[in-house]
Design a protein around this motif. Structure first.
Motif, PDB file in Angstrom:
ATOM      1  N   UNK A   9      43.482  48.750  33.536  1.00 59.77           N
ATOM      2  CA  UNK A   9      42.977  49.004  32.408  1.00 59.77           C
ATOM      3  C   UNK A   9      43.304  47.464  31.683  1.00 59.77           C
ATOM      4  N   UNK A  10      42.624  47.095  30.482  1.00 54.37           N
ATOM      5  CA  UNK A  10      42.850  45.794  29.866  1.00 54.37           C
ATOM      6  C   UNK A  10      44.214  45.689  29.357  1.00 54.37           C
ATOM      7  N   UNK A  11      44.902  44.391  29.450  1.00 55.36           N
ATOM      8  CA  UNK A  11      46.038  44.212  29.267  1.00 55.36           C
ATOM      9  C   UNK A  11      47.058  44.421  30.182  1.00 55.36           C
ATOM     10  N   UNK A  43      39.072  51.087  46.157  1.00 56.31           N
ATOM     11  CA  UNK A  43      38.540  51.627  45.155  1.00 56.31           C
ATOM     12  C   UNK A  43      37.435  51.076  44.359  1.00 56.31           C
ATOM     13  N   UNK A  44      37.166  49.644  44.587  1.00 53.51           N
ATOM     14  CA  UNK A  44      36.203  49.011  44.088  1.00 53.51           C
ATOM     15  C   UNK A  44      36.369  47.477  43.983  1.00 53.51           C
ATOM     16  N   UNK A  45      35.953  46.816  43.254  1.00 46.82           N
ATOM     17  CA  UNK A  45      36.000  45.340  43.081  1.00 46.82           C
ATOM     18  C   UNK A  45      36.243  44.790  41.443  1.00 46.82           C
ATOM     19  N   UNK A  46      36.899  43.701  41.492  1.00 43.96           N
ATOM     20  CA  UNK A  46      37.030  43.045  40.265  1.00 43.96           C
ATOM     21  C   UNK A  46      36.747  41.433  40.370  1.00 43.96           C
ATOM     22  N   UNK A  47      36.152  40.885  39.254  1.00 41.78           N
ATOM     23  CA  UNK A  47      36.324  39.602  39.271  1.00 41.78           C
ATOM     24  C   UNK A  47      37.522  38.621  38.750  1.00 41.78           C
ATOM     25  N   UNK A  48      37.894  37.704  38.986  1.00 46.52           N
ATOM     26  CA  UNK A  48      39.121  37.173  38.472  1.00 46.52           C
ATOM     27  C   UNK A  48      38.941  35.645  38.514  1.00 46.52           C
ATOM     28  N   UNK A  49      39.914  34.891  37.929  1.00 48.22           N
ATOM     29  CA  UNK A  49      39.854  33.389  37.946  1.00 48.22           C
ATOM     30  C   UNK A  49      41.294  32.783  38.217  1.00 48.22           C
ATOM     31  N   UNK A  50      41.390  31.858  39.097  1.00 44.61           N
ATOM     32  CA  UNK A  50      42.641  31.168  39.219  1.00 44.61           C
ATOM     33  C   UNK A  50      42.563  29.627  38.604  1.00 44.61           C
ATOM     34  N   UNK A  51      43.138  29.667  37.399  1.00 50.54           N
ATOM     35  CA  UNK A  51      43.053  28.307  36.679  1.00 50.54           C
ATOM     36  C   UNK A  51      43.872  27.035  37.244  1.00 50.54           C
ATOM     37  N   UNK A  52      44.915  27.205  37.507  1.00 54.37           N
ATOM     38  CA  UNK A  52      45.839  26.229  37.975  1.00 54.37           C
ATOM     39  C   UNK A  52      45.774  26.095  39.531  1.00 54.37           C
ATOM     40  N   UNK A  53      44.905  25.126  39.739  1.00 54.61           N
ATOM     41  CA  UNK A  53      44.573  25.009  41.464  1.00 54.61           C
ATOM     42  C   UNK A  53      45.672  24.144  41.792  1.00 54.61           C
ATOM     43  N   UNK A  67      45.008  38.445  50.083  1.00 51.92           N
ATOM     44  CA  UNK A  67      45.756  37.615  49.027  1.00 51.92           C
ATOM     45  C   UNK A  67      46.636  38.300  48.182  1.00 51.92           C
ATOM     46  N   UNK A  68      47.909  37.766  47.985  1.00 47.50           N
ATOM     47  CA  UNK A  68      48.804  38.462  46.882  1.00 47.50           C
ATOM     48  C   UNK A  68      48.260  37.766  45.525  1.00 47.50           C
ATOM     49  N   UNK A  69      48.325  38.921  44.614  1.00 45.43           N
ATOM     50  CA  UNK A  69      47.661  38.242  43.139  1.00 45.43           C
ATOM     51  C   UNK A  69      48.750  38.948  42.230  1.00 45.43           C
ATOM     52  N   UNK A  70      48.991  37.864  41.327  1.00 43.52           N
ATOM     53  CA  UNK A  70      49.858  38.302  39.932  1.00 43.52           C
ATOM     54  C   UNK A  70      49.360  37.674  38.977  1.00 43.52           C
ATOM     55  N   UNK A  71      48.947  38.626  37.678  1.00 41.94           N
ATOM     56  CA  UNK A  71      48.141  38.093  36.738  1.00 41.94           C
ATOM     57  C   UNK A  71      47.958  39.271  35.529  1.00 41.94           C
ATOM     58  N   UNK A  72      47.183  39.172  34.541  1.00 41.06           N
ATOM     59  CA  UNK A  72      46.983  40.007  33.804  1.00 41.06           C
ATOM     60  C   UNK A  72      45.557  40.346  33.547  1.00 41.06           C
ATOM     61  N   UNK A  73      45.189  41.639  33.486  1.00 40.08           N
ATOM     62  CA  UNK A  73      43.663  41.919  33.077  1.00 40.08           C
ATOM     63  C   UNK A  73      43.495  41.608  31.750  1.00 40.08           C
ATOM     64  N   UNK A  74      42.065  40.918  31.571  1.00 37.21           N
ATOM     65  CA  UNK A  74      41.449  41.045  30.317  1.00 37.21           C
ATOM     66  C   UNK A  74      39.990  41.024  30.064  1.00 37.21           C
ATOM     67  N   UNK A  75      39.565  41.489  29.349  1.00 40.21           N
ATOM     68  CA  UNK A  75      37.938  41.996  29.048  1.00 40.21           C
ATOM     69  C   UNK A  75      37.277  40.637  28.558  1.00 40.21           C
ATOM     70  N   UNK A  76      36.146  40.523  29.437  1.00 39.96           N
ATOM     71  CA  UNK A  76      35.233  39.568  29.134  1.00 39.96           C
ATOM     72  C   UNK A  76      33.923  40.042  29.195  1.00 39.96           C
ATOM     73  N   UNK A  77      32.926  40.158  28.017  1.00 36.58           N
ATOM     74  CA  UNK A  77      31.708  40.685  28.085  1.00 36.58           C
ATOM     75  C   UNK A  77      31.816  41.979  28.800  1.00 36.58           C
TER      76      UNK A  77
END
Length: 80
Positions: A9-11, A43-53, A67-77
């Motif tokens: 869920x968001x946040x 269960x599905x898929x989700x889009x994400x961004x990695x900003x600090x390359x 891959x291991x992922x650590x982040x926060x979910x945000x809504x966009x459109x």
């Protein structure tokens, strides 16, 4: 225990391992590199961004890798 993508869920803070379906490198208006990522689990898929390359990202962010992922979910459109 990490949540499935369909349960996110968001946040929410996300920590888990996901299949990297697609990674596309881009450049923002300031000339900084970033990655668009499509992540998937059972269960599905989700889009994400990695900003600090980082230099190592090119060898890690390969389609088909888990891959291991650590982040926060945000809504966009209206999408997470």
């Amino acid at each position: 225990m990490s949540k499935l993508i369909s349960e996110l869920q968001e946040g929410e803070r996300v920590v888990g391992q996901f299949l990297l379906v697609n990674a596309t490198k881009g450049v923002n208006n300031l000339g900084n590199a970033y990655y668009n990522l499509e992540l998937k689990d059972c269960s599905g898929s989700i889009s994400g961004k990695k900003w600090d390359v980082l230099p190592i990202d090119e060898s890690v962010l390969v389609n088909g890798n888990v891959i291991s992922v650590e982040g926060e979910t945000l809504k966009y459109k209206d999408n997470l």
